[in-house]
Scaffold this motif. Structure first.
Motif, PDB file in Angstrom:
ATOM      1  N   ASP A  29       0.829  -1.212   0.000  1.00  0.00           N
ATOM      2  CA  ASP A  29       0.000   0.000   0.000  1.00  0.00           C
ATOM      3  C   ASP A  29       0.862   1.260   0.000  1.00  0.00           C
ATOM      4  O   ASP A  29       0.578   2.208  -0.724  1.00  0.00           O
ATOM      5  CB  ASP A  29      -0.942   0.025   1.208  1.00  0.00           C
ATOM      6  CG  ASP A  29      -2.004  -1.058   1.145  1.00  0.00           C
ATOM      7  OD1 ASP A  29      -2.266  -1.575   0.034  1.00  0.00           O
ATOM      8  OD2 ASP A  29      -2.576  -1.376   2.198  1.00  0.00           O
ATOM      9  N   GLU A  32       2.494   1.615  -3.403  1.00  0.00           N
ATOM     10  CA  GLU A  32       1.526   2.086  -4.398  1.00  0.00           C
ATOM     11  C   GLU A  32       1.204   3.570  -4.206  1.00  0.00           C
ATOM     12  O   GLU A  32       1.002   4.284  -5.180  1.00  0.00           O
ATOM     13  CB  GLU A  32       0.275   1.213  -4.379  1.00  0.00           C
ATOM     14  CG  GLU A  32       0.556  -0.159  -4.960  1.00  0.00           C
ATOM     15  CD  GLU A  32      -0.653  -1.075  -5.003  1.00  0.00           C
ATOM     16  OE1 GLU A  32      -1.736  -0.691  -4.510  1.00  0.00           O
ATOM     17  OE2 GLU A  32      -0.510  -2.187  -5.543  1.00  0.00           O
ATOM     18  N   GLN A  33       1.179   4.035  -2.956  1.00  0.00           N
ATOM     19  CA  GLN A  33       0.989   5.473  -2.705  1.00  0.00           C
ATOM     20  C   GLN A  33       2.157   6.270  -3.276  1.00  0.00           C
ATOM     21  O   GLN A  33       1.959   7.327  -3.878  1.00  0.00           O
ATOM     22  CB  GLN A  33       0.864   5.762  -1.208  1.00  0.00           C
ATOM     23  CG  GLN A  33      -0.495   5.498  -0.637  1.00  0.00           C
ATOM     24  CD  GLN A  33      -0.535   5.857   0.840  1.00  0.00           C
ATOM     25  OE1 GLN A  33       0.377   5.510   1.581  1.00  0.00           O
ATOM     26  NE2 GLN A  33      -1.592   6.541   1.238  1.00  0.00           N
ATOM     27  N   CYS A  35       3.921   5.508  -5.752  1.00  0.00           N
ATOM     28  CA  CYS A  35       3.874   5.421  -7.218  1.00  0.00           C
ATOM     29  C   CYS A  35       2.605   6.030  -7.804  1.00  0.00           C
ATOM     30  O   CYS A  35       2.471   6.102  -9.029  1.00  0.00           O
ATOM     31  CB  CYS A  35       3.958   3.957  -7.650  1.00  0.00           C
ATOM     32  SG  CYS A  35       5.491   3.140  -7.189  1.00  0.00           S
ATOM     33  N   SER A  36       1.692   6.498  -6.977  1.00  0.00           N
ATOM     34  CA  SER A  36       0.376   6.920  -7.443  1.00  0.00           C
ATOM     35  C   SER A  36       0.430   8.022  -8.503  1.00  0.00           C
ATOM     36  O   SER A  36      -0.405   8.049  -9.407  1.00  0.00           O
ATOM     37  CB  SER A  36      -0.502   7.353  -6.273  1.00  0.00           C
ATOM     38  OG  SER A  36       0.036   8.499  -5.642  1.00  0.00           O
ATOM     39  N   HIS A  37       1.405   8.910  -8.407  1.00  0.00           N
ATOM     40  CA  HIS A  37       1.513   9.983  -9.401  1.00  0.00           C
ATOM     41  C   HIS A  37       1.858   9.438 -10.794  1.00  0.00           C
ATOM     42  O   HIS A  37       1.623  10.101 -11.799  1.00  0.00           O
ATOM     43  CB  HIS A  37       2.551  11.018  -8.965  1.00  0.00           C
ATOM     44  CG  HIS A  37       3.955  10.503  -8.974  1.00  0.00           C
ATOM     45  ND1 HIS A  37       4.448   9.678  -7.983  1.00  0.00           N
ATOM     46  CD2 HIS A  37       4.945  10.670  -9.862  1.00  0.00           C
ATOM     47  CE1 HIS A  37       5.699   9.365  -8.259  1.00  0.00           C
ATOM     48  NE2 HIS A  37       6.030   9.950  -9.398  1.00  0.00           N
ATOM     49  N   VAL A  39       0.449   6.755 -12.160  1.00  0.00           N
ATOM     50  CA  VAL A  39      -0.710   6.141 -12.804  1.00  0.00           C
ATOM     51  C   VAL A  39      -1.214   7.046 -13.919  1.00  0.00           C
ATOM     52  O   VAL A  39      -1.362   6.622 -15.073  1.00  0.00           O
ATOM     53  CB  VAL A  39      -1.825   5.836 -11.781  1.00  0.00           C
ATOM     54  CG1 VAL A  39      -3.098   5.403 -12.477  1.00  0.00           C
ATOM     55  CG2 VAL A  39      -1.362   4.770 -10.800  1.00  0.00           C
ATOM     56  N   TRP A  74      -0.211  -1.902  -9.581  1.00  0.00           N
ATOM     57  CA  TRP A  74      -0.709  -0.563  -9.920  1.00  0.00           C
ATOM     58  C   TRP A  74      -0.521  -0.278 -11.406  1.00  0.00           C
ATOM     59  O   TRP A  74      -1.367   0.348 -12.031  1.00  0.00           O
ATOM     60  CB  TRP A  74      -0.047   0.531  -9.065  1.00  0.00           C
ATOM     61  CG  TRP A  74       1.395   0.786  -9.379  1.00  0.00           C
ATOM     62  CD1 TRP A  74       2.485   0.267  -8.736  1.00  0.00           C
ATOM     63  CD2 TRP A  74       1.918   1.617 -10.416  1.00  0.00           C
ATOM     64  NE1 TRP A  74       3.640   0.714  -9.315  1.00  0.00           N
ATOM     65  CE2 TRP A  74       3.323   1.549 -10.352  1.00  0.00           C
ATOM     66  CE3 TRP A  74       1.347   2.402 -11.409  1.00  0.00           C
ATOM     67  CZ2 TRP A  74       4.161   2.234 -11.228  1.00  0.00           C
ATOM     68  CZ3 TRP A  74       2.170   3.095 -12.282  1.00  0.00           C
ATOM     69  CH2 TRP A  74       3.563   3.005 -12.180  1.00  0.00           C
TER      70      TRP A  74
END
Length: 114
Positions: A29, A32-33, A35-37, A39, A74
């Motif tokens: 989690d 993934e946070q 790496c969120s930018h 997406v 992700w």
């Protein structure tokens, strides 16, 4: 690589700043946070590639993903949203994928292909 299959992984870096080592763990989690930018950037890149190639998404019949990052949930989710209804294939190994991509590019660059 490990976070693709388990929810937590160890991280170890020797000589992080020249003399200190780092040893910790990270949860999927959290990763993934972090790496969120990427997406939205991934989705923009796919849209841009399709536009540059003058190809509509509905004209794509198969999507093959390959390489280390392609194992990240992700990234798979981001790519899947670009190609709804298509299964992301993972059938080629990295060497084959690069060779096939090079062959396609060479063919497209050849006046005999056109």
């Amino acid at each position: 690589h490990v976070l693709s299959g388990v929810p937590q992984a160890s991280v170890s870096v020797e000589c992080l700043d020249g003399e200190n080592d780092l040893s910790t763990s990270i949860h999927r989690d959290t990763f993934e946070q972090l790496c969120s930018h990427m997406v939205a950037a991934t989705q923009r890149t796919v849209s841009s590639a399709l536009a540059t190639a003058n190809v509509a998404q509905k004209e794509i019949s198969a999507v093959e993903i390959c390489g280390g990052a392609s194992r990240c949930p992700w990234l798979q989710s981001a790519l899947q949203s670009c190609f709804p209804g298509l299964e992301l294939r993972k059938t080629l190994n990295a060497d084959e994928c690069v060779a096939i991509g090079c062959a396609w590019q060479a063919a497209m660059s050849s006046p005999l292909y056109k």
